[in-house]
Each structure stands twice: as C-alpha cells, then as structure tokens.
Design a protein around this motif. Structure first.
Motif, PDB file in Angstrom:
ATOM      1  N   LEU A  44      77.549  49.288  22.471  1.00 53.25           N
ATOM      2  CA  LEU A  44      77.260  50.717  22.407  1.00 53.25           C
ATOM      3  C   LEU A  44      78.525  51.520  22.683  1.00 53.25           C
ATOM      4  N   ASP A  45      78.644  52.649  21.997  1.00 53.00           N
ATOM      5  CA  ASP A  45      79.789  53.514  22.284  1.00 53.00           C
ATOM      6  C   ASP A  45      79.504  54.336  23.541  1.00 53.00           C
ATOM      7  N   GLU A  46      80.511  55.001  24.041  1.00 52.32           N
ATOM      8  CA  GLU A  46      80.402  55.707  25.325  1.00 52.32           C
ATOM      9  C   GLU A  46      79.391  56.849  25.268  1.00 52.32           C
ATOM     10  N   LYS A  47      79.305  57.555  24.144  1.00 54.06           N
ATOM     11  CA  LYS A  47      78.360  58.665  24.003  1.00 54.06           C
ATOM     12  C   LYS A  47      76.919  58.159  24.103  1.00 54.06           C
ATOM     13  N   THR A  48      76.636  57.042  23.467  1.00 53.92           N
ATOM     14  CA  THR A  48      75.287  56.473  23.511  1.00 53.92           C
ATOM     15  C   THR A  48      74.955  55.997  24.916  1.00 53.92           C
ATOM     16  N   ARG A  49      75.901  55.370  25.588  1.00 51.34           N
ATOM     17  CA  ARG A  49      75.681  54.922  26.966  1.00 51.34           C
ATOM     18  C   ARG A  49      75.359  56.097  27.885  1.00 51.34           C
ATOM     19  N   ALA A  50      76.108  57.185  27.733  1.00 52.16           N
ATOM     20  CA  ALA A  50      75.876  58.362  28.562  1.00 52.16           C
ATOM     21  C   ALA A  50      74.496  58.952  28.292  1.00 52.16           C
ATOM     22  N   TRP A  51      74.077  59.003  27.037  1.00 54.32           N
ATOM     23  CA  TRP A  51      72.776  59.549  26.683  1.00 54.32           C
ATOM     24  C   TRP A  51      71.662  58.706  27.278  1.00 54.32           C
ATOM     25  N   ILE A  52      71.785  57.377  27.190  1.00 57.35           N
ATOM     26  CA  ILE A  52      70.771  56.478  27.752  1.00 57.35           C
ATOM     27  C   ILE A  52      70.693  56.656  29.262  1.00 57.35           C
ATOM     28  N   SER A  53      71.839  56.729  29.928  1.00 62.83           N
ATOM     29  CA  SER A  53      71.848  56.914  31.376  1.00 62.83           C
ATOM     30  C   SER A  53      71.172  58.225  31.769  1.00 62.83           C
ATOM     31  N   VAL A  55      68.883  59.915  30.073  1.00 66.76           N
ATOM     32  CA  VAL A  55      67.441  59.832  29.806  1.00 66.76           C
ATOM     33  C   VAL A  55      66.751  59.016  30.889  1.00 66.76           C
ATOM     34  N   VAL A  56      67.366  57.944  31.320  1.00 66.04           N
ATOM     35  CA  VAL A  56      66.759  57.083  32.327  1.00 66.04           C
ATOM     36  C   VAL A  56      66.711  57.781  33.685  1.00 66.04           C
ATOM     37  N   ARG A  57      67.753  58.512  34.029  1.00 60.06           N
ATOM     38  CA  ARG A  57      67.831  59.156  35.347  1.00 60.06           C
ATOM     39  C   ARG A  57      67.018  60.440  35.448  1.00 60.06           C
ATOM     40  N   THR A  58      66.767  61.105  34.347  1.00 59.81           N
ATOM     41  CA  THR A  58      66.059  62.391  34.377  1.00 59.81           C
ATOM     42  C   THR A  58      64.590  62.147  34.681  1.00 59.81           C
ATOM     43  N   PRO A  59      64.069  62.795  35.758  1.00 55.10           N
ATOM     44  CA  PRO A  59      62.649  62.610  36.096  1.00 55.10           C
ATOM     45  C   PRO A  59      61.757  63.347  35.094  1.00 55.10           C
ATOM     46  N   ARG A  60      60.647  62.742  34.776  1.00 50.02           N
ATOM     47  CA  ARG A  60      59.672  63.358  33.861  1.00 50.02           C
ATOM     48  C   ARG A  60      58.802  64.344  34.640  1.00 50.02           C
ATOM     49  N   GLN A  61      58.443  65.438  33.989  1.00 46.17           N
ATOM     50  CA  GLN A  61      57.581  66.435  34.642  1.00 46.17           C
ATOM     51  C   GLN A  61      56.216  66.452  34.037  1.00 46.17           C
TER      52      GLN A  61
END
Length: 61
Positions: A44-53, A55-61
């Motif tokens: 994965l490129d760095e932009k994709t890694r950052a996006w995945i991180s 999404v994973v860290r953001t809490p769902r409301q």
C-alpha cells in the motif's frame, strides 16, 4: 475348497477417493498460484495507509 470371490468394489472406491483428493489438491494449488500472480494484497502507498488508519481510529457515532 472354493475360493472366496474377490470384491472389486473396494479398489474402485479407493481409486475414486484418491482421485477426488488429488483433484482437490490440484485445484488448491492452481488457486494459490492465481492469487499470488494477481497480487491483490500488494503493498500500500502512504496515502492509503493514512486513510485506513484514520478510518480505523475514528469512532462511529
């Protein structure tokens, strides 16, 4: 004394089972090679890694 007739069913059944198992093994090998050749889970490129991180860290409301 008369000899017992030998059953031919058991060898044919055994041959069918081994042929089926061999076919399954060959299909698995082909599928593994195709998956490796397609490289779907590639690096994965760095932009994709950052996006995945994010999404994973953001809490769902």
């Amino acid at each position: 004394m008369a000899e017992k007739p030998k059953s031919v069913l058991l060898p044919f059944l055994a041959a069918a089972v081994f042929a089926g198992l061999g076919r399954m093994v060959l299909q698995k090998i082909k599928a593994d090679r195709a998956a490796r050749a397609s490289n779907m889970a590639g690096p994965l490129d760095e932009k994709t890694r950052a996006w995945i991180s994010e999404v994973v860290r953001t809490p769902r409301q």
